[in-house]
Design an enzyme around this catalytic site. Sequence first.
Site, PDB file in Angstrom:
ATOM      1  N   GLY A  47       0.843  -1.193   0.000  1.00 43.66           N
ATOM      2  CA  GLY A  47       0.000   0.000   0.000  1.00 43.66           C
ATOM      3  C   GLY A  47       0.871   1.233   0.000  1.00 43.66           C
ATOM      4  N   MET A  48       0.844   1.976   1.127  1.00 44.04           N
ATOM      5  CA  MET A  48       1.651   3.196   1.286  1.00 44.04           C
ATOM      6  C   MET A  48       1.324   4.209   0.192  1.00 44.04           C
ATOM      7  SD  MET A  48       5.090   1.172   2.298  1.00 44.04           S
ATOM      8  CE  MET A  48       4.624  -0.254   1.331  1.00 44.04           C
ATOM      9  N   HIS A  49       0.056   4.455   0.029  1.00 45.06           N
ATOM     10  CA  HIS A  49      -0.386   5.477  -0.922  1.00 45.06           C
ATOM     11  C   HIS A  49      -1.843   5.852  -0.616  1.00 45.06           C
ATOM     12  CE1 HIS A  49      -1.481   1.601  -2.964  1.00 45.06           C
ATOM     13  NE2 HIS A  49      -2.644   2.234  -2.955  1.00 45.06           N
ATOM     14  N   ALA A  50      -2.284   6.918  -1.258  1.00 48.47           N
ATOM     15  CA  ALA A  50      -3.703   7.284  -1.236  1.00 48.47           C
ATOM     16  C   ALA A  50      -4.138   7.426  -2.687  1.00 48.47           C
ATOM     17  CB  ALA A  50      -3.901   8.598  -0.497  1.00 48.47           C
ATOM     18  N   HIS A  95      -3.442   4.387   2.812  1.00 51.00           N
ATOM     19  CA  HIS A  95      -3.644   3.041   3.387  1.00 51.00           C
ATOM     20  C   HIS A  95      -2.410   2.163   3.283  1.00 51.00           C
ATOM     21  CE1 HIS A  95      -5.409   3.281  -0.665  1.00 51.00           C
ATOM     22  NE2 HIS A  95      -5.028   2.030  -0.861  1.00 51.00           N
TER      23      HIS A  95
END
Length: 142
Positions: A47-50, A95
Amino acid sequence: MNKIIKIKTFGNRSKGFLSFFESNKDIPFEIKRIYYIYNVPVNTKRGMHAHKELNQVLWCPYGEIEVILDNGKEKKSYLLDSPEKALLVGKGIWHDMYWKKENSVLCVAASEYYNEEDYIRDYEDFLRYVKEGYWNDENKLY
Ligand code: T46
């Protein structure tokens, strides 16, 4: 958005179970894309993004996956540990997903076709988005 929902489920222990959800009825958008993530080593973080415009529903038909949602003001942890649970994740929410058990599978139904331009992959950029008024009531975490 940004909450756990219970997926409608039919069945019993002797015959097994069937779970389902429908666009615009059980989840608040039309599904344009489905993808799934599997064979992920335990303790891996993804994840580690929006997303700027994408709404999604995440569920784990097998295994256990923790999802941390972050709206730029607060963070909450959600555990997908049952095929009857799904997590609605709205646009504008950072997230991270953590694989907690071996062979866990993450399924995702998304409101838009794949578009790399829709990703915010830098956390400082994400915080700037939040500061610039991107945040509204829809970004609340439940
Ligand atoms: C998300 C979380 C929950 C495609 O080409 N098409 C697709 O539909 C998707 C979802 C990904 N990709 C490509 C983009 C990357 O080169 O697959 C590669 C791996 O994607 P990523 O590193 O973004 O994977 P995750 O697990 O970090 O994130 C994924 C989704 O990309 C993302 O939208 O919300 O799952």
